[in-house]
Design an enzyme around this catalytic site. Structure first.
Site, PDB file in Angstrom:
ATOM      1  N   PRO A 138       0.793  -1.306   0.086  1.00 25.85           N
ATOM      2  CG  PRO A 138      -0.706  -1.593   1.789  1.00 25.85           C
ATOM      3  CD  PRO A 138       0.616  -1.974   1.138  1.00 25.85           C
ATOM      4  CD  GLU A 139       2.555   3.059  -4.637  1.00 32.70           C
ATOM      5  OE1 GLU A 139       2.956   4.086  -4.690  1.00 32.70           O
ATOM      6  OE2 GLU A 139       2.425   2.022  -5.069  1.00 32.70           O
ATOM      7  CE  LYS A 168       5.125   3.619   0.572  1.00 36.47           C
ATOM      8  NZ  LYS A 168       6.090   2.335  -0.133  1.00 36.47           N
ATOM      9  NE  ARG A 215       5.025 -13.045   1.361  1.00 31.03           N
ATOM     10  CZ  ARG A 215       5.838 -12.674   0.392  1.00 31.03           C
ATOM     11  NH1 ARG A 215       5.324 -12.284  -0.965  1.00 31.03           N
ATOM     12  NH2 ARG A 215       7.080 -13.026   0.412  1.00 31.03           N
ATOM     13  NE  ARG A 271      18.917  12.328  -1.412  1.00 32.95           N
ATOM     14  CZ  ARG A 271      18.375  13.195  -0.512  1.00 32.95           C
ATOM     15  NH1 ARG A 271      17.717  14.202  -1.073  1.00 32.95           N
ATOM     16  NH2 ARG A 271      18.744  13.169   0.819  1.00 32.95           N
ATOM     17  NE  ARG A 283       9.833  -2.970  -5.552  1.00 32.38           N
ATOM     18  CZ  ARG A 283       8.861  -2.381  -4.824  1.00 32.38           C
ATOM     19  NH1 ARG A 283       9.028  -1.666  -3.920  1.00 32.38           N
ATOM     20  NH2 ARG A 283       7.447  -2.556  -5.101  1.00 32.38           N
TER      21      ARG A 283
END
Ligand SMILES: [Zn+2]
Length: 284
Positions: free
Chosen positions: A2-3, A58, A123, A163, A272
């Site tokens: 979930p975001e 989150k 899980r 960055r 990802r």
């Protein structure tokens, strides 16, 4: 996982449905999802009235009256929270049930709970953790600002400035910006026509502004649709969200880009799954 749109959907529903209720009996059959242990949760929270439900990135944070403790919940990959009466059908993999009542400390044997908060997880990576407010501050001291609620264009530009990592990796790093995960990072980069591999510091002013706007828009769309239920996500009433029917590129490997018609490609960035259109998402 979930975001922001999924966690905020759950937060709002919890805040509306369980605020004002008093914590009663705690049932569980998986010790590992209750931190630091079930006894501590019972001792700290039994008889306490729920004041409000907040969110940090989150994480969901349940606040109580008359206590400096709070209950922190992370759903992780397969966690779901449900608000339902004890006589309603339980979801599969339900491992925790917290009895809640309006005017009493309820127990299951007395059958006087008005409703319950139930946690299911296949899980068992997700958890419920009781902690003091001071510990909460410590836990979240390294968490980046909440992208949707708090980040301005200037803050976004500062976060990218020095960055030299892939922009997609930066967006998903919760220590830099919190709330954005894989689905909405993929889709926002497509909306802004930016190659996910582009180094964060190399985005020009126009690209930064376009990505900032796309992220705010896609998170708002996800929230308005009640989140994405392509995998596990269900809201506290057991209903699916709708954003999975509005994916831009996420999960669409091999299908035509809806903007230019070229095939959506798939690769991995920092481990990802990454979906993008190599034709209309540009590097520099
Ligand atoms: Zn395209």
């Amino acid at each position: 996982m979930p975001e922001f749109p999924e966690v905020e959907t759950v937060r709002r529903q919890l805040n509306e449905t369980i605020s004002g209720y008093t914590v009663g009996e705690l049932w569980f059959d998986a010790v590992s999802v209750l931190r630091p242990n079930p006894e501590k949760i019972s001792v700290e929270l039994t008889g306490k009235k729920i004041l409000s439900v907040d969110r940090k990135g989150k994480w969901i944070v349940i606040n109580f009256e008359d206590t400096t403790s709070c209950l922190v919940i992370h759903l992780k990959l397969t966690g779901r929270l449900f608000v339902k009466r004890i006589d309603e059908k339980q979801a599969p993999y339900t491992h925790v049930i917290l009895g809640l009542a309006r005017n009493t400390i309820c127990s299951f044997s007395e059958n006087n709970c008005d409703t319950t908060l139930q946690f299911s997880t296949m899980r068992k990576f997700g958890y419920l953790e009781v902690m003091k407010k001071a510990e909460l501050m410590e836990k979240f001291s390294n968490l980046g600002p909440d992208f949707y609620e708090d980040v301005t264009l200037n803050m976004f530009a500062d976060a990218l400035a020095s960055r030299k990592i892939a922009i997609k990796t930066l967006l998903m790093n919760q220590d830099i910006l919190s709330g954005i995960g894989n689905i909405y990072a993929n889709d926002a980069l497509w909306m802004a026509k930016i190659d996910p591999q582009t180094k964060a510091h190399s985005l020009d002013k126009g690209q930064r502004e376009g990505l900032f706007t796309a992220l705010k828009e896609v998170l708002a769309e996800g929230l308005a649709l009640g989140g994405a239920s392509d995998q596990w996500f269900l809201n506290v009433f057991g209903e699916k969200g709708g954003y999975q029917n509005h994916f831009k590129v996420y999960g669409k490997k091999g299908t035509p880009c809806t903007r230019c018609g070229n095939e959506i490609k798939y690769t991995k960035i920092a481990g990802r799954g990454t979906y993008y259109c190599s034709s209309c998402q540009h590097n520099l």
